[in-house]
Write a protein that holds these residues in place. Structure first.
Motif, PDB file in Angstrom:
ATOM      1  N   LYS A 152       6.724  12.129   1.564  1.00 38.31           N
ATOM      2  CA  LYS A 152       7.963  11.381   1.351  1.00 38.31           C
ATOM      3  C   LYS A 152       7.781  10.143   0.474  1.00 38.31           C
ATOM      4  O   LYS A 152       8.650   9.281   0.436  1.00 38.31           O
ATOM      5  N   THR A 153       6.626  10.053  -0.171  1.00 33.53           N
ATOM      6  CA  THR A 153       6.395   8.905  -1.050  1.00 33.53           C
ATOM      7  C   THR A 153       5.562   9.318  -2.260  1.00 33.53           C
ATOM      8  O   THR A 153       5.065  10.439  -2.306  1.00 33.53           O
ATOM      9  N   THR A 154       5.408   8.429  -3.228  1.00 35.06           N
ATOM     10  CA  THR A 154       4.628   8.780  -4.420  1.00 35.06           C
ATOM     11  C   THR A 154       3.129   8.677  -4.141  1.00 35.06           C
ATOM     12  O   THR A 154       2.370   9.592  -4.459  1.00 35.06           O
ATOM     13  N   ALA A 155       2.713   7.551  -3.545  1.00 38.92           N
ATOM     14  CA  ALA A 155       1.294   7.365  -3.239  1.00 38.92           C
ATOM     15  C   ALA A 155       1.127   6.371  -2.095  1.00 38.92           C
ATOM     16  O   ALA A 155       1.954   5.481  -1.911  1.00 38.92           O
ATOM     17  N   LEU A 156       0.047   6.546  -1.330  1.00 38.99           N
ATOM     18  CA  LEU A 156      -0.279   5.603  -0.255  1.00 38.99           C
ATOM     19  C   LEU A 156      -1.725   5.178  -0.414  1.00 38.99           C
ATOM     20  O   LEU A 156      -2.572   5.986  -0.787  1.00 38.99           O
ATOM     21  N   SER A 157      -1.982   3.913  -0.125  1.00 33.65           N
ATOM     22  CA  SER A 157      -3.354   3.440  -0.216  1.00 33.65           C
ATOM     23  C   SER A 157      -4.123   3.890   1.023  1.00 33.65           C
ATOM     24  O   SER A 157      -3.507   4.202   2.054  1.00 33.65           O
ATOM     25  N   GLY A 161       0.803  -1.229   0.000  1.00 33.24           N
ATOM     26  CA  GLY A 161       0.000   0.000   0.000  1.00 33.24           C
ATOM     27  C   GLY A 161       0.825   1.263   0.000  1.00 33.24           C
ATOM     28  O   GLY A 161       0.351   2.333   0.372  1.00 33.24           O
ATOM     29  N   ARG A 172      -3.343   1.739   4.037  1.00 29.36           N
ATOM     30  CA  ARG A 172      -2.007   2.005   4.590  1.00 29.36           C
ATOM     31  C   ARG A 172      -2.038   3.290   5.437  1.00 29.36           C
ATOM     32  O   ARG A 172      -1.472   3.336   6.526  1.00 29.36           O
ATOM     33  N   ILE A 195       3.521   3.276  -2.546  1.00 31.47           N
ATOM     34  CA  ILE A 195       4.268   3.361  -3.803  1.00 31.47           C
ATOM     35  C   ILE A 195       5.293   4.482  -3.678  1.00 31.47           C
ATOM     36  O   ILE A 195       4.938   5.627  -3.382  1.00 31.47           O
TER      37      ILE A 195
END
Lengths: 133, 118
Positions: B36-41, A23, B44, A25
Motif C-alpha cells: 500500500k505504499t511506494t517504499a518503506l525504510s 521512513g 520503519r 514513501i
C-alpha cells in the motif's frame, strides 16, 4: 499569480522530505497532496477574476476566498486527514459572519479556524503518543 | 458430486495456491505493508512488524532473493538507509496468496468465523 501554484509544488517537496524522515514513501499520496494544494490558488485566482471590472468590494471578494479555501480544506478532510474537515467548515463559516456581523467577522473566523485545526491536531497527537506507549 | 467433495477439492486447490514464502508472519507482513505504499525504510518496517534487526533482515533477504522485493540504499544525514519496495512479481504473488486465503476462509462455516474474545 504565477507564484501561487508554487505553493502546491512546495507542499509536495516538503511532504516528500517528511515522508523520508518517517521512513515511509508514498508517491501516490504525495502526488494527490501536491495536486490538491496546487489547485487552491488556481481556483482563488479564477474566482477573483469574476470581480475584474467591478468596483472593489472587500467583503464580497473575502466571501469568495473563504468559500473556496473552506471547500478545499473540507475536501482535504475527506481525502487526507479528518482534521481538515472541521477547519474547512470553520473557514467557510466566515462567509456568514461577514454577512451578519458588523464588527470582527474576520477575527471570529480566524479564531474558529485556529480552534478547528488545533483541537483535532492535538487529539491526533495524543492518540499517536498513546499508541507508541 | 457431493458438496463436501467439492469443498475438499477447493480446499486442496486453495492450499496449493498458497505461497510458502509468504506464510511467515514477518514476510507476509512486510509484503502487505509494502503493497500500500511506494517504499518503506528498514527501520520503519522493523517498528511496524515489531521484529529484531537480525530476523527482519534475514526474512527480507529471502523475499529479495525470490524477486519479490527490491532494495535501494542511500545515505540520509550520513546514515545508511535501506528502502524496500514491492516488485511487480511480489505484488502478483501477494495477490495470488491473499486470494487463496480468501477462498479457504470462504470454506469455513460461518460459526467458525465468529470473533473470539481476547
Amino acid at each position: 499569480m504565477i507564484a501561487l501554484p508554487l505553493f502546491g509544488i512546495g507542499t509536495g517537496i516538503w511532504a516528500g522530505k517528511q515522508q523520508k524522515k518517517t521512513g515511509e514513501i508514498n508517491r501516490e499520496l504525495g502526488r494527490r497532496h501536491a495536486w490538491h494544494w496546487t489547485v487552491i490558488p488556481i481556483f482563488l485566482v479564477l474566482a477573483n477574476a469574476l470581480f475584474i471590472g467591478a468596483p472593489f468590494d472587500g467583503d464580497k471578494v473575502g466571501q469568495v476566498v473563504l468559500l473556496v479555501v473552506g471547500l478545499v480544506y473540507y475536501l482535504g478532510g475527506v481525502y487526507f486527514w479528518r482534521g481538515y474537515w472541521f477547519g474547512g467548515l470553520a473557514i467557510a463559516s466566515g462567509m456568514f459572519w461577514l454577512l451578519i456581523l458588523e464588527s470582527y467577522p474576520w477575527t471570529l473566523t480566524g479564531l474558529l479556524t485556529f480552534i478547528a485545526l488545533l483541537v483535532p491536531a492535538a487529539l491526533d497527537w495524543r492518540r499517536h503518543v498513546r499508541i507508541q506507549d | 458430486m457431493s458438496a463436501s467433495r467439492t469443498d475438499e477439492q477447493q480446499a486442496q486447490q486453495g492450499l496449493q495456491r498458497l505461497d510458502t514464502l509468504l506464510q511467515h508472519r514477518a514476510r507476509l507482513g512486510a509484503c502487505v505493508l509494502l503493497a500500500k505504499t511506494t517504499a518503506l525504510s528498514f527501520s520503519r518496517l522493523k517498528m511496524l512488524l515489531e521484529e529484531t534487526d537480525g530476523n527482519l533482515g534475514a526474512q527480507l533477504r529471502k523475499l529479495e532473493e525470490a524477486g519479490y522485493l527490491e532494495v535501494r540504499k542511500e545515505f540520509q544525514n550520513r546514515k545508511p538507509v535501506s528502502w524496500y519496495s514491492l516488485t511487480p512479481a511480489g505484488r502478483t504473488a501477494l495477490g495470488t496468496h491473499i486470494r487463496a486465503i480468501q477462498d479457504l476462509v470462504a470454506l469455513v462455516p460461518a460459526e467458525g468465523r465468529t470473533k473470539t474474545k481476547a
